[in-house]
Design a protein around this motif. Structure first.
Motif, PDB file in Angstrom:
ATOM      1  N   SER A  80       0.820  -1.216   0.000  1.00  0.00           N
ATOM      2  CA  SER A  80       0.000   0.000   0.000  1.00  0.00           C
ATOM      3  C   SER A  80       0.853   1.266   0.000  1.00  0.00           C
ATOM      4  O   SER A  80       0.321   2.371  -0.107  1.00  0.00           O
ATOM      5  N   VAL A  81       2.164   1.132   0.118  1.00  0.00           N
ATOM      6  CA  VAL A  81       3.048   2.299   0.244  1.00  0.00           C
ATOM      7  C   VAL A  81       3.084   3.101  -1.049  1.00  0.00           C
ATOM      8  O   VAL A  81       3.282   2.555  -2.136  1.00  0.00           O
ATOM      9  N   TYR A  82       2.904   4.413  -0.911  1.00  0.00           N
ATOM     10  CA  TYR A  82       3.022   5.303  -2.068  1.00  0.00           C
ATOM     11  C   TYR A  82       3.395   6.695  -1.576  1.00  0.00           C
ATOM     12  O   TYR A  82       2.850   7.187  -0.577  1.00  0.00           O
ATOM     13  N   SER A  83       4.329   7.324  -2.283  1.00  0.00           N
ATOM     14  CA  SER A  83       4.679   8.709  -1.960  1.00  0.00           C
ATOM     15  C   SER A  83       5.010   9.459  -3.239  1.00  0.00           C
ATOM     16  O   SER A  83       5.473   8.868  -4.225  1.00  0.00           O
ATOM     17  N   ALA A  84       4.761  10.757  -3.215  1.00  0.00           N
ATOM     18  CA  ALA A  84       5.030  11.614  -4.371  1.00  0.00           C
ATOM     19  C   ALA A  84       5.421  12.998  -3.877  1.00  0.00           C
ATOM     20  O   ALA A  84       5.065  13.398  -2.757  1.00  0.00           O
ATOM     21  N   ALA A  85       6.162  13.732  -4.705  1.00  0.00           N
ATOM     22  CA  ALA A  85       6.604  15.073  -4.327  1.00  0.00           C
ATOM     23  C   ALA A  85       6.743  15.939  -5.566  1.00  0.00           C
ATOM     24  O   ALA A  85       7.103  15.456  -6.642  1.00  0.00           O
ATOM     25  N   LYS A  86       6.454  17.237  -5.397  1.00  0.00           N
ATOM     26  CA  LYS A  86       6.615  18.217  -6.469  1.00  0.00           C
ATOM     27  C   LYS A  86       7.420  19.401  -5.932  1.00  0.00           C
ATOM     28  O   LYS A  86       7.161  19.885  -4.825  1.00  0.00           O
ATOM     29  N   ASN A  87       8.365  19.843  -6.715  1.00  0.00           N
ATOM     30  CA  ASN A  87       9.136  21.041  -6.394  1.00  0.00           C
ATOM     31  C   ASN A  87       8.950  22.042  -7.528  1.00  0.00           C
ATOM     32  O   ASN A  87       9.569  21.927  -8.574  1.00  0.00           O
TER      33      ASN A  87
END
Length: 234
Positions: A80-87
């Protein structure tokens, strides 16, 4: 003597036929048992090295060896692990059917960890794979994190949940501000980090409220945001 003859007869039968069936006339293995199995006594071991685990294929019912390490690896995998990032390069999208919330345009290219099927680019949402308790974190920093005025309209960040088409606010955090008379400041940095009970198929969206008071040029050039989701319990 009679028992000895029976044993010899059975041994002869095994030697003649390559496959033996118990409660079946059509065996498909060397020993095919059509029924339950009882074992009265088994030795107990306190460590796995040197042992293989037996498992049953639910399709063919065939018993096979399974390396214990395979089970240990599977137990330590959280699908179930999910991560996202925006710069920078952040665009706000209208979150239809739910108030004045503006959704952040996370896409699959922003993924840091996790399986891509957990994220839907059709509506830019995380899709909950199974029911349970989830740790959800959402971070947002507007500009440099400090604005030289108090932002009106109660802007802040939030997580929106969609359960079968019914939208609701899962959690929110407003930007904090202070007016000292001479100087007015807004701390335009906030984070949500908590546990939530979610159902399989729920969708999570990450966005802003009161975004009309924010400078869109700042959003596009000097803004950081990220989220992470993972299941911690059934």
């Amino acid at each position: 003597m009679q028992k000895f003859i029976i044993v010899l007869a059975f041994a002869s039968l095994v030697g003649i036929r390559a496959q033996v069936g118990i409660n079946t006339t059509n065996p498909t293995a060397t020993l095919d048992v059509n029924g339950n199995l009882k074992i009265r006594e088994v030795p107990q071991v306190l460590a796995l090295p040197g042992y293989q685990i037996m498992a049953v294929n639910q399709g063919s019912f065939e018993v096979a060896e399974v390396d214990p390490q395979v089970l240990l690896s599977a137990a330590n995998t959280n699908s179930s692990v999910y991560s996202a990032a925006k710069n920078g390069g952040i665009t706000l999208l209208a979150l239809s059917l739910f108030g004045n919330w503006k959704q952040i345009n996370f896409t699959l290219t922003d993924k840091r960890l996790g399986i891509s099927t957990l994220f839907s680019e059709n509506d830019y949402s995380y899709v909950v794979p199974s029911s349970g308790v989830y740790a959800v974190s959402f971070y947002f920093r507007y500009g440099n994190g400090l604005q030289s005025s108090v932002l009106t309209g109660n802007p802040g960040i939030g997580i929106i949940k969609n359960s079968g088409g019914a939208f609701a606010t899962l959690d929110t955090r407003q930007f904090s501000g202070i007016n000292l008379g001479i100087v007015a400041l807004t701390v335009s940095e906030s984070v949500i980090n908590s546990l939530y009970t979610l159902q399989a198929g729920d969708k999570l969206y990450f966005g802003l409220s009161g975004s009309s008071v924010l400078n869109l040029s700042v959003l596009g050039s000097n803004t950081n945001t990220s989220f992470s989701v993972y299941k911690v319990s059934n």
